[in-house]
Design a protein around this motif. Structure first.
Motif, mmCIF file in Angstrom:
data_model
loop_
_atom_site.group_PDB
_atom_site.id
_atom_site.type_symbol
_atom_site.label_atom_id
_atom_site.label_comp_id
_atom_site.label_asym_id
_atom_site.label_seq_id
_atom_site.Cartn_x
_atom_site.Cartn_y
_atom_site.Cartn_z
ATOM 1 N N PHE A 1 1.657 13.476 -0.065
ATOM 2 C CA PHE A 1 0.501 13.218 -0.924
ATOM 3 C C PHE A 1 -0.776 13.874 -0.422
ATOM 4 C CE2 PHE A 1 3.172 9.293 -1.210
ATOM 5 C CZ PHE A 1 3.872 9.742 -2.321
ATOM 6 N N ALA A 2 -0.646 14.714 0.564
ATOM 7 C CA ALA A 2 -1.830 15.394 1.088
ATOM 8 C C ALA A 2 -2.377 16.373 0.050
ATOM 9 C CB ALA A 2 -1.466 16.134 2.367
ATOM 10 N N ALA A 3 -3.671 16.660 0.185
ATOM 11 C CA ALA A 3 -4.286 17.624 -0.732
ATOM 12 C C ALA A 3 -3.714 19.018 -0.494
ATOM 13 C CB ALA A 3 -5.797 17.632 -0.529
ATOM 14 N N ALA A 4 -3.474 19.333 0.780
ATOM 15 C CA ALA A 4 -2.928 20.648 1.116
ATOM 16 C C ALA A 4 -1.408 20.642 0.916
ATOM 17 C CB ALA A 4 -3.251 20.982 2.567
ATOM 18 N N GLU A 5 -0.889 21.772 0.548
ATOM 19 C CA GLU A 5 0.555 21.895 0.373
ATOM 20 C C GLU A 5 1.259 21.584 1.690
ATOM 21 O OE1 GLU A 5 3.341 22.046 -2.176
ATOM 22 O OE2 GLU A 5 1.506 22.992 -2.907
ATOM 23 N N ARG A 6 2.303 20.764 1.611
ATOM 24 C CA ARG A 6 3.057 20.429 2.819
ATOM 25 C C ARG A 6 3.962 21.599 3.213
ATOM 26 N NH1 ARG A 6 7.036 15.193 3.613
ATOM 27 N NH2 ARG A 6 7.654 15.709 5.744
ATOM 28 N N ILE B 1 -10.715 15.071 8.797
ATOM 29 C CA ILE B 1 -11.625 14.051 8.276
ATOM 30 C C ILE B 1 -11.248 12.658 8.774
ATOM 31 C CG2 ILE B 1 -12.449 12.963 6.151
ATOM 32 C CD1 ILE B 1 -12.173 15.761 4.849
ATOM 33 N N ARG C 1 -20.385 12.536 4.836
ATOM 34 C CA ARG C 1 -19.074 11.959 4.596
ATOM 35 C C ARG C 1 -18.691 10.892 5.625
ATOM 36 N NH1 ARG C 1 -14.590 13.992 1.405
ATOM 37 N NH2 ARG C 1 -12.908 12.662 2.067
ATOM 38 N N ALA D 1 0.280 3.926 -2.872
ATOM 39 C CA ALA D 1 -0.267 5.228 -2.472
ATOM 40 C C ALA D 1 0.574 6.405 -2.980
ATOM 41 C CB ALA D 1 -0.381 5.300 -0.950
ATOM 42 N N ARG D 2 1.786 6.106 -3.387
ATOM 43 C CA ARG D 2 2.594 7.208 -3.920
ATOM 44 C C ARG D 2 2.128 7.607 -5.317
ATOM 45 N NH1 ARG D 2 8.631 5.100 -2.502
ATOM 46 N NH2 ARG D 2 7.982 3.883 -0.708
ATOM 47 N N GLU E 1 6.591 10.162 4.154
ATOM 48 C CA GLU E 1 6.210 9.916 2.762
ATOM 49 C C GLU E 1 4.760 10.303 2.510
ATOM 50 O OE1 GLU E 1 7.174 6.298 0.945
ATOM 51 O OE2 GLU E 1 9.182 7.145 0.715
ATOM 52 N N MET E 2 3.882 9.933 3.443
ATOM 53 C CA MET E 2 2.460 10.201 3.232
ATOM 54 C C MET E 2 2.187 11.708 3.193
ATOM 55 S SD MET E 2 1.104 7.256 2.817
ATOM 56 C CE MET E 2 -0.678 7.424 2.939
ATOM 57 N N ARG F 1 0.832 -1.210 0.000
ATOM 58 C CA ARG F 1 0.000 0.000 0.000
ATOM 59 C C ARG F 1 0.866 1.260 0.000
ATOM 60 N NH1 ARG F 1 -5.611 1.622 1.908
ATOM 61 N NH2 ARG F 1 -5.399 3.851 1.981
ATOM 62 N N GLN F 2 1.938 1.186 0.768
ATOM 63 C CA GLN F 2 2.803 2.360 0.872
ATOM 64 C C GLN F 2 3.363 2.766 -0.489
ATOM 65 O OE1 GLN F 2 5.763 1.723 3.904
ATOM 66 N NE2 GLN F 2 6.248 3.894 3.923
ATOM 67 N N ASN G 1 -3.153 8.776 -5.221
ATOM 68 C CA ASN G 1 -3.443 9.738 -4.150
ATOM 69 C C ASN G 1 -4.056 10.994 -4.745
ATOM 70 O OD1 ASN G 1 -1.222 11.825 -4.657
ATOM 71 N ND2 ASN G 1 -0.048 9.935 -4.503
ATOM 72 N N VAL G 2 -4.620 11.783 -3.880
ATOM 73 C CA VAL G 2 -5.432 12.922 -4.325
ATOM 74 C C VAL G 2 -4.623 13.912 -5.170
ATOM 75 C CG1 VAL G 2 -5.069 14.252 -2.200
ATOM 76 C CG2 VAL G 2 -7.168 14.588 -3.493
ATOM 77 N N ARG G 3 -3.361 14.035 -4.843
ATOM 78 C CA ARG G 3 -2.515 14.972 -5.577
ATOM 79 C C ARG G 3 -2.327 14.525 -7.033
ATOM 80 N NH1 ARG G 3 1.093 19.027 -3.889
ATOM 81 N NH2 ARG G 3 -0.053 19.481 -2.003
ATOM 82 N N ILE H 1 -9.083 17.205 0.893
ATOM 83 C CA ILE H 1 -9.535 16.255 -0.137
ATOM 84 C C ILE H 1 -9.358 16.799 -1.544
ATOM 85 C CG2 ILE H 1 -11.166 15.003 1.276
ATOM 86 C CD1 ILE H 1 -13.352 16.877 0.247
ATOM 87 N N ALA I 1 -8.948 1.373 3.857
ATOM 88 C CA ALA I 1 -9.771 2.457 3.288
ATOM 89 C C ALA I 1 -9.373 2.652 1.823
ATOM 90 C CB ALA I 1 -9.550 3.747 4.072
ATOM 91 N N THR J 1 -5.983 12.467 5.409
ATOM 92 C CA THR J 1 -7.039 13.481 5.510
ATOM 93 C C THR J 1 -7.146 14.029 6.937
ATOM 94 O OG1 THR J 1 -8.737 11.795 5.880
ATOM 95 C CG2 THR J 1 -8.411 12.518 3.611
ATOM 96 N N CYS K 1 -4.898 7.493 4.582
ATOM 97 C CA CYS K 1 -5.754 8.370 3.773
ATOM 98 C C CYS K 1 -5.246 9.805 3.678
ATOM 99 C CB CYS K 1 -7.168 8.374 4.336
ATOM 100 S SG CYS K 1 -7.325 9.184 5.940
#
Lengths: 420, 107
Positions: free
Chosen positions: B74-79, B37, A356, A117-118, B70-71, A113-114, A121-123, B107, A367, B48, B46
């Motif tokens: 990939f967040a929607a918001a700028e890190r 979230i 949600r 997920a790269r 790493e995660m 998954r790790q 993902n949403v980005r 999101i 998830a 979120t 996730c």
């Protein structure tokens, strides 16, 4: 409320009659059944399929989040085991697809998954937004001049598959193949297929596996800006990161996970919006409501209504002792209408304040990785449908037929009058 | 009792009282802090539940571990350098008074 319900539950013991009433493969009366049963029985046993069925949100969450005691390995196994000749045939066709995501447990799941997920993902998904929008509009252009259309056939079936192929680096994929490969596979695992359907389905499954294998081999020679190329790059020849077969299984799994689930979600949400014309008019008038309408649609009419786990040890679920090895069916659709969490749960309201909190994408370590992708697709679909066909209505008196599986729910057809 | 100050997306503030041992995400969900979230329930799956700490607290927290690190990308918001996943932060007494900013979107 939960205390009252607990007393009722204890008083009426193991709910055998409820278990007999549960029609696992039927979707038409499902929500009515669960809304009647949920206050009485947090859990019951279904003889028809041999599963414990969990009906309330709190217990669903517990099972989904506790991957130490609840294994996901059953998640993609056939509900009705395949006969020897089918498994033999798949073996002979070198169908070596293995559980890499939704149906495997940590630590293997965590490692894979790790990496996935790269890319998933949403980005990353947001980079495709304009391409997806163009794709949607190309489908809508074809029906613009018509009075009526079946939206499932005209757009909802193909669009999510084309989205997956875009992620795989395949532009303008042959839609006939999408249909051919997609028709039987859910039925094979989650339905009650006939022998003939199983044979045809196994052939299609093996053909799609061959396609996946070839695709990954091609990307090895000529990498692109896509999911398989990304996975190969991360692997960098190291089996301890990812094996080649795991990559092929990930690519194979992406279409399985990303196609009909979203097709069905689009059908379900659009159907509910048109069944509730006031709600449709609200999102036409204010498209900023669309993301919330998507969530409410996912809550009210999830395209994944149940999901499976097995008990890895003796456990207590919703007060019921369940022995190690038992199979558990988590009724996500029921949890999504749990009155202890959602006010007026049987109302469809695009301005609800907590839609949600639905469990349609699962919860916990499994998830759904594709959730932001599905949300993006559904948002774009509703934005373009409301913009181009603001007066759309349902063709009256049409009979809705649902997919016949225990987990996936969506209309086979959705006939609309495009201009009202 | 440990007090934590959330700066919400509309600029308003919400001070919540937390008890030791929970994650910051659990506290935020339990007290209905808008904008957190946490779809995966704290499995770091996730991204979120992203938040930004005040620089002082961020420094005391130290660097995120490898997986969280790493995660965060990939967040929607700028890190930012002070971004963290709230599911990975345990509430404890020295975090009393921390200022935690919720990003514009998850999101």
């Amino acid at each position: 409320m939960s205390d009252d319900r607990q007393e009722t539950a204890v008083a009426s013991c193991p709910f055998q009659s409820i278990g007999r009433e549960y029609a696992a493969f039927e979707h038409e009366p499902m929500y009515a059944f669960f809304s009647r049963v949920r206050p009485l029985a947090p859990i019951f046993y279904s003889d028809e399929i041999g599963y414990w069925v969990v009906t309330r949100r709190v217990d669903a969450l517990t099972a989904l989040r506790d991957h130490e005691r609840f294994s996901a390995e059953i998640a993609t196994q056939p509900v009705q085991p395949w006969p020897q000749q089918i498994t033999g045939y798949l073996k002979q066709r070198n169908f070596t697809n293995e559980a890499v995501q939704v149906a495997c447990d940590p630590p293997r799941h965590t490692r894979i998954r790790q990496i996935a997920a790269r890319f998933l993902n949403v980005r990353q998904f947001s980079l495709y937004e304009e391409q997806f929008r163009q794709l949607v509009n190309s489908y809508l252009d074809r029906i613009e001049g018509q009075d009526e259309a079946d939206l499932v056939d005209a757009i909802f079936y193909e669009f999510p598959a084309q989205v997956v192929f875009l992620l795989l680096g395949e532009d303008g994929f042959d839609p006939r193949k999408i249909k051919q490969w997609g028709d039987l596979r859910l039925n094979m695992i989650w339905g009650k297929p006939s022998d003939a359907e199983l044979e045809a389905g196994a052939r299609d499954l093996a053909d799609f596996w061959d396609y996946t294998v070839n695709l990954v081999e091609e990307r090895k020679k000529k990498p692109g800006n896509d999911y398989p190329s990304f996975l190969l790059e991360k692997r960098a020849g190291d089996d301890s990161v990812l094996t080649e077969n795991e990559i092929k299984s990930l690519v194979f799994g992406l279409l399985l996970a990303g196609h009909e689930t979203t097709t069905n979600a689009a059908g379900n949400i659009t159907l509910e919006l048109l069944r509730h014309p006031k709600q449709w008019r609200r999102i036409v008038a204010d498209p900023a409501l669309i993301p919330n309408a998507v969530e409410e649609g996912l809550r009210f009419a999830s395209s994944v209504v149940t999901w499976r786990r097995t008990a890895k040890e003796d456990v207590i679920v919703a007060g019921q002792e369940i022995p190690k090895g038992s199979k558990i069916l988590i009724a996500l659709g029921s949890a999504n209408r749990d009155e202890s969490h959602f006010d007026e749960p049987e109302e469809f309201d695009v301005e609800r304040d907590n839609p949600r909190d639905h469990l349609s994408f699962g919860n916990g370590t499994h998830a759904c990785l594709g959730a932001p992708l599905a949300r993006l697709e559904l948002r774009i679909l509703l934005e373009e449908l409301t913009r181009r066909f603001p007066n759309m209505t349902l063709v009256p008196d049409q009979e809705i037929e649902w997919t016949k599986t225990i987990s996936f729910r969506g209309p086979d057809k959705l006939r609309v009058r495009l201009h009202g | 009792m440990i007090a934590l100050k959330f700066i919400l997306t509309d600029g308003s503030q919400k001070v919540v009282e937390a008890t030791e041992g929970h994650s910051l995400m659990e506290v935020a969900i339990a007290q209905a802090v808008p904008g957190i979230i946490a779809e995966c329930g704290g499995s770091m799956a996730c991204v979120t539940c992203l938040v930004r700490f005040d620089p002082f607290m961020a420094e005391r927290l130290g660097a995120p571990d490898h997986m969280e690190d790493e995660m965060l990308d990939f967040a929607a918001a700028e890190r930012t350098e002070n971004s963290r996943l709230s599911c990975q932060i345990k509430v404890c007494s020295w975090k009393h008074g921390a200022t935690i900013t919720v990003p514009a979107t998850q999101i």
